[in-house]
Design an enzyme around this catalytic site. Structure first.
Site, short mmCIF file in Angstrom:
data_model
loop_
_atom_site.label_atom_id
_atom_site.label_comp_id
_atom_site.label_asym_id
_atom_site.label_seq_id
_atom_site.Cartn_x
_atom_site.Cartn_y
_atom_site.Cartn_z
N GLY A 49 -10.61 20.42 9.94
CA GLY A 49 -10.90 21.70 9.32
C GLY A 49 -10.94 21.61 7.80
O GLY A 49 -10.46 22.50 7.10
N SER A 136 -0.60 -2.19 -2.10
CA SER A 136 -0.31 -3.07 -0.96
C SER A 136 0.84 -4.01 -1.28
O SER A 136 1.03 -4.41 -2.44
CB SER A 136 -1.54 -3.91 -0.59
OG SER A 136 -1.22 -4.86 0.41
N TYR A 146 -7.62 -10.01 -2.69
CA TYR A 146 -7.11 -8.69 -2.30
C TYR A 146 -5.80 -8.39 -3.01
O TYR A 146 -5.61 -7.32 -3.59
CB TYR A 146 -6.94 -8.62 -0.79
CG TYR A 146 -6.33 -7.31 -0.31
CD1 TYR A 146 -7.02 -6.12 -0.44
CD2 TYR A 146 -5.06 -7.29 0.26
CE1 TYR A 146 -6.47 -4.91 -0.01
CE2 TYR A 146 -4.50 -6.10 0.70
CZ TYR A 146 -5.21 -4.92 0.55
OH TYR A 146 -4.66 -3.73 0.97
N LYS A 150 -5.04 -5.40 -5.83
CA LYS A 150 -3.99 -4.40 -5.72
C LYS A 150 -2.99 -4.52 -6.87
O LYS A 150 -2.41 -3.51 -7.31
CB LYS A 150 -3.28 -4.53 -4.37
CG LYS A 150 -4.13 -4.10 -3.18
CD LYS A 150 -4.62 -2.66 -3.31
CE LYS A 150 -5.25 -2.16 -2.02
NZ LYS A 150 -5.77 -0.77 -2.14
#
Length: 242
Positions: A49, A136, A146, A150
């Site tokens: 919604g 992370s 990665y 981070k």
């Protein structure tokens, strides 16, 4: 009567982003989710919604083009878009061109996505707005491109908290360990690896998207106004943020 807040959650179609959006929507906030996959976003928005805007958060032109459809005021921004682009890819070791592409991909997905969306929305933040970016456990533990991306998010957030702090705007990172119920591993998480990650925790369980949504909600609350520039480690004690 308190006005509902305007909340934007990037990468809100699935997993962590979906759970965070659901948490805010359940408390009466007006939520807009973003992401690259319009069909996924449309289905998620219908279920929750909430509103959705489809665009690539790492593309400057796409972010600029999306501004007309994003709220004119943003009380809470959750930078969740990202992920480890190395997962499922070829091993680039020894091929410098491929390695450069891999590192660039993780930087774009995890750093530029947050930096571009946040800077585009700074003029729309009222005083005392909240910025929460998903980091992370890979940042302090080391995990190639990665983990480096981070770690860059943590450094950028520290500067952001300083720049926006005089207006009462907070900026923090939530750095999760293993969180189940997401698309992060894309089918690569073996039972053995999962067991190892859980064994590394102190409470001997995996994290859930609900754990993360509750933490983000607290950082976005009025009561967290003096908590800024921090990395909140959500990993069951697998890494101690000391």
């Amino acid at each position: 009567m308190t006005m509902p807040r305007q909340v934007v959650v990037t990468g809100g179609g699935t997993g962590i982003g979906y759970a965070v959006a659901a948490k805010f929507a359940a408390t009466g906030d007006h939520v807009t989710i973003t992401g690259r996959r319009e069909k996924v976003l449309a289905e998620a928005a219908s279920s929750l919604g909430v509103q959705y805007v489809a665009f690539d958060a790492s593309d400057p032109a796409a972010v600029t083009g999306a501004l007309a459809d994003l709220p004119d005021r943003v009380d809470v921004l959750v930078n969740n878009a990202g992920g480890n682009t190395d997962i499922g890819g070829a091993n680039a070791t020894g091929d410098l061109a491929a390695m450069a592409d891999a590192w660039t991909a993780n930087f774009r997905a995890n750093v530029l996505s947050a930096v571009l969306v946040t800077n585009a929305l700074i003029p729309r933040f009222p005083d005392n707005a909240r910025i929460v970016t998903i980091g992370s456990i890979a940042a302090p533990q080391g995990s190639g491109s990665y983990g480096a991306a981070k770690a860059a998010v943590e450094s950028w957030t520290a500067g952001l908290s300083r720049d926006l702090g005089p207006r009462g705007i907070t900026a923090n990172v939530v750095a999760p360990g293993l969180i189940e119920g997401t698309e992060f591993f894309r089918g690569t998480l073996t039972d053995e690896r999962r067991a190892t990650l859980i064994a590394n925790t102190r409470n001997k369980r995996a994290g859930t998207v609900a754990d993360l949504a509750e933490t983000v909600a607290f950082l976005a609350s009025p009561g967290a106004g003096h908590l800024t520039g921090q990395v909140v480690h959500l990993n069951g004690g697998a890494h101690l943020g000391r």
